[in-house]
Design an enzyme around this catalytic site. Sequence first.
Site, PDB file in Angstrom:
ATOM      1  N   GLN A  76     -10.857  -5.446   2.515  1.00 37.84           N
ATOM      2  CA  GLN A  76      -9.402  -5.461   2.349  1.00 37.84           C
ATOM      3  C   GLN A  76      -8.919  -4.099   1.868  1.00 37.84           C
ATOM      4  OE1 GLN A  76      -8.216  -8.084  -0.834  1.00 37.84           O
ATOM      5  NE2 GLN A  76      -6.128  -8.275  -0.094  1.00 37.84           N
ATOM      6  N   GLY A  77      -8.219  -3.371   2.721  1.00 36.23           N
ATOM      7  CA  GLY A  77      -7.749  -2.027   2.371  1.00 36.23           C
ATOM      8  C   GLY A  77      -6.298  -2.041   1.932  1.00 36.23           C
ATOM      9  N   SER A  83      -5.313  -1.530  -1.964  1.00 40.07           N
ATOM     10  CA  SER A  83      -5.058  -0.665  -3.125  1.00 40.07           C
ATOM     11  C   SER A  83      -5.337   0.800  -2.829  1.00 40.07           C
ATOM     12  CB  SER A  83      -5.938  -1.086  -4.301  1.00 40.07           C
ATOM     13  OG  SER A  83      -5.733  -2.432  -4.605  1.00 40.07           O
ATOM     14  N   GLU A  96      -5.402 -15.368  -0.623  1.00 38.80           N
ATOM     15  CA  GLU A  96      -6.333 -14.830  -1.620  1.00 38.80           C
ATOM     16  C   GLU A  96      -6.205 -15.565  -2.945  1.00 38.80           C
ATOM     17  OE1 GLU A  96      -5.917 -10.619  -2.383  1.00 38.80           O
ATOM     18  OE2 GLU A  96      -7.843 -10.543  -3.405  1.00 38.80           O
TER      19      GLU A  96
HETATM   20  C1  LIG Z   1     -13.474  -6.105  -9.017  1.00 32.97           C
HETATM   21  C2  LIG Z   1     -12.286  -5.648  -8.244  1.00 32.97           C
HETATM   22  C3  LIG Z   1     -12.258  -5.788  -6.878  1.00 32.97           C
HETATM   23  C4  LIG Z   1     -11.164  -5.330  -6.146  1.00 32.97           C
HETATM   24  N1  LIG Z   1     -11.197  -5.447  -4.779  1.00 32.97           N
HETATM   25  C5  LIG Z   1     -10.164  -4.950  -4.063  1.00 32.97           C
HETATM   26  C6  LIG Z   1     -10.210  -4.974  -2.616  1.00 32.97           C
HETATM   27  O1  LIG Z   1     -11.181  -5.472  -2.005  1.00 32.97           O
HETATM   28  N2  LIG Z   1      -9.199  -4.434  -1.936  1.00 32.97           N
HETATM   29  C7  LIG Z   1      -8.105  -3.884  -2.557  1.00 32.97           C
HETATM   30  O2  LIG Z   1      -7.195  -3.430  -1.872  1.00 32.97           O
HETATM   31  N3  LIG Z   1      -8.024  -3.830  -3.915  1.00 32.97           N
HETATM   32  C8  LIG Z   1      -9.032  -4.342  -4.674  1.00 32.97           C
HETATM   33  N4  LIG Z   1      -8.984  -4.285  -6.051  1.00 32.97           N
HETATM   34  C9  LIG Z   1      -7.859  -3.599  -6.686  1.00 32.97           C
HETATM   35  C10 LIG Z   1      -6.870  -4.495  -7.414  1.00 32.97           C
HETATM   36  O3  LIG Z   1      -6.059  -5.182  -6.513  1.00 32.97           O
HETATM   37  C11 LIG Z   1      -6.057  -3.586  -8.362  1.00 32.97           C
HETATM   38  O4  LIG Z   1      -6.947  -3.087  -9.337  1.00 32.97           O
HETATM   39  C12 LIG Z   1      -4.928  -4.321  -9.024  1.00 32.97           C
HETATM   40  O5  LIG Z   1      -3.943  -4.664  -8.091  1.00 32.97           O
HETATM   41  C13 LIG Z   1      -4.296  -3.488 -10.149  1.00 32.97           C
HETATM   42  O6  LIG Z   1      -3.919  -2.243  -9.671  1.00 32.97           O
HETATM   43  P1  LIG Z   1      -4.413  -0.890 -10.380  1.00 32.97           P
HETATM   44  O7  LIG Z   1      -5.865  -0.962 -10.615  1.00 32.97           O
HETATM   45  O8  LIG Z   1      -3.871   0.243  -9.579  1.00 32.97           O
HETATM   46  O9  LIG Z   1      -3.720  -0.909 -11.814  1.00 32.97           O
HETATM   47  P2  LIG Z   1      -2.204  -0.528 -12.141  1.00 32.97           P
HETATM   48  O10 LIG Z   1      -1.313  -1.183 -11.140  1.00 32.97           O
HETATM   49  O11 LIG Z   1      -2.113   0.931 -12.324  1.00 32.97           O
HETATM   50  O12 LIG Z   1      -2.020  -1.270 -13.522  1.00 32.97           O
HETATM   51  C14 LIG Z   1      -2.524  -0.739 -14.756  1.00 32.97           C
HETATM   52  C15 LIG Z   1      -2.091  -1.677 -15.882  1.00 32.97           C
HETATM   53  O13 LIG Z   1      -0.655  -1.734 -15.954  1.00 32.97           O
HETATM   54  C16 LIG Z   1      -0.186  -3.052 -15.836  1.00 32.97           C
HETATM   55  N5  LIG Z   1       1.057  -3.069 -15.071  1.00 32.97           N
HETATM   56  C17 LIG Z   1       1.278  -2.454 -13.875  1.00 32.97           C
HETATM   57  N6  LIG Z   1       2.529  -2.694 -13.451  1.00 32.97           N
HETATM   58  C18 LIG Z   1       3.106  -3.493 -14.386  1.00 32.97           C
HETATM   59  C19 LIG Z   1       4.400  -4.089 -14.517  1.00 32.97           C
HETATM   60  N7  LIG Z   1       5.324  -3.928 -13.580  1.00 32.97           N
HETATM   61  N8  LIG Z   1       4.631  -4.870 -15.612  1.00 32.97           N
HETATM   62  C20 LIG Z   1       3.688  -5.049 -16.563  1.00 32.97           C
HETATM   63  N9  LIG Z   1       2.448  -4.495 -16.501  1.00 32.97           N
HETATM   64  C21 LIG Z   1       2.176  -3.733 -15.431  1.00 32.97           C
HETATM   65  C22 LIG Z   1      -1.290  -3.789 -15.098  1.00 32.97           C
HETATM   66  O14 LIG Z   1      -1.273  -5.187 -15.358  1.00 32.97           O
HETATM   67  C23 LIG Z   1      -2.542  -3.133 -15.654  1.00 32.97           C
HETATM   68  O15 LIG Z   1      -2.876  -3.700 -16.894  1.00 32.97           O
HETATM   69  C24 LIG Z   1     -10.056  -4.742  -6.803  1.00 32.97           C
HETATM   70  C25 LIG Z   1     -10.069  -4.607  -8.198  1.00 32.97           C
HETATM   71  C26 LIG Z   1     -11.168  -5.053  -8.919  1.00 32.97           C
HETATM   72  C27 LIG Z   1     -11.151  -4.886 -10.417  1.00 32.97           C
END
Ligand SMILES: Cc1cc2nc3c(=O)[nH]c(=O)nc-3n(C[C@H](O)[C@H](O)[C@H](O)COP(=O)(O)OP(=O)(O)OC[C@H]3O[C@@H](n4cnc5c(N)ncnc54)[C@H](O)[C@@H]3O)c2cc1C
Length: 393
Positions: free
Chosen positions: A131-132, A134, A250
Amino acid sequence: MEIRFSQEDEAFRREVADWLDANLSGEFAVVRGRGGPGDDAALIPERRAWEQHLGAAGWTCVGWPRQHGGRGLSFAQQMIFHEEYARAGGPGRLGHIGEGLIGPTLIKYGSDAQKQRFLPKILAGEELWCQGYSEPNAGSDLANVQTRAERVDGEWAIQGQKVWTSGAAWSDWCFVLCRTDPEARSKHRGISYLLVPMDQPEIEVRPILQLTGDSEFSEVFFNGARTAGKNIVGEVNQGWSVAMGTLAFERGASTLGQQMQFQNELDEIIELAQANGKARDPLIRQRIADAWIGLRLQRYNALRLLAVGENDELPREASIYKIFWATWHRELGKLAMDVLGPESEILEDRPYVLNRLQRMYLFTRADTIYAGSNEIQKNIISERGLGLPREPR
Ligand SMILES: Cc1cc2nc3c(=O)[nH]c(=O)nc-3n(C[C@H](O)[C@H](O)[C@H](O)COP(=O)(O)OP(=O)(O)OC[C@H]3O[C@@H](n4cnc5c(N)ncnc54)[C@H](O)[C@@H]3O)c2cc1C
């Protein structure tokens, strides 16, 4: 809601249990109990062969409609299948993203040609998907994706970077959210949903080493990668609604299987507490009882979610369920470490070999992040569920 198993269901349970017992042996004995959270990158060739073995016997995609090659099982029978799969120690499913996310998305939004091309390979366990979504600056704020796609000679040419892509290192295909109209008035418009083959020199996959010692996810770089013009799901620039449809899958039915895995983990913790005397500690006993209650609640929540059905608009129940199971599982990880006691801090072996509960604990730190973080789920519940004012943007 109450779920009752009929005589027919119980006969089905025996059929599943017998098949799994007979088949998780011989060449497949090695995959028994492997590939769970924190162990996802283990035994990829063996688990790929297992996917194909499951597919050949018709045990993949059991909830898909029959017309698309699935078994069209009722909710009750899907639960039975997952229960028996976990009980038999069935390995972590490499085909999970194909079966649970892109397959249902294609069934709902794909063209007939796309269904014919992709669904049989998912059913057969022959093509694995990732899944692409993030990117470094598009996680919670997914609509901010910057990976670009342009039409070149009837194909799509893709430039950009994805991150945290689970299973990218062993996947054959990736569904990629790309910006196809950078001038669009709103950032939710101008995004397209492309299906991209991973085996090309213009795609570079760099595995990321995780706390668990495993590399379940990767960075993925698209350096002018290509896919055929027809490999777009939905209309050009209208990929956002398809992307949300995938998220509904999902956060919905595809999580049913993991509950059975949780039950196995809780059983292991209880067994350990009884063996090492921690079960006599009144605080540990209470936490075990709470964990048991939480697991029952998850079961009913999942059934309620399945009963609501899957819509483009994520139901409130999906957010409630996601936040509940993720928080519950993170607490279960802590409970496991407290039951292990000081041993939880000692490695099984050098250089970095963890036991199952240690791996589970470390992986649970991710549960409240992926598939939408707890904070994001709370925003959804408060804004869409409770009608509270939208957060300032
Ligand atoms: C084990 C694992 C597997 C994954 N697999 C995939 C995958 O296969 N494909 C894929 O595309 N992605 C994948 N992801 C990514 C995942 O979807 C993202 O990590 C997630 O959406 C959070 O985005 P970020 O890491 O950029 O954090 P950010 O969005 O930068 O968030 C950082 C912190 O800020 C908080 N925050 C952000 N915005 C707000 C808001 N508006 N209000 C309050 N708090 C906020 C968040 O809750 C978090 O605590 C995976 C992640 C993990 C950990």
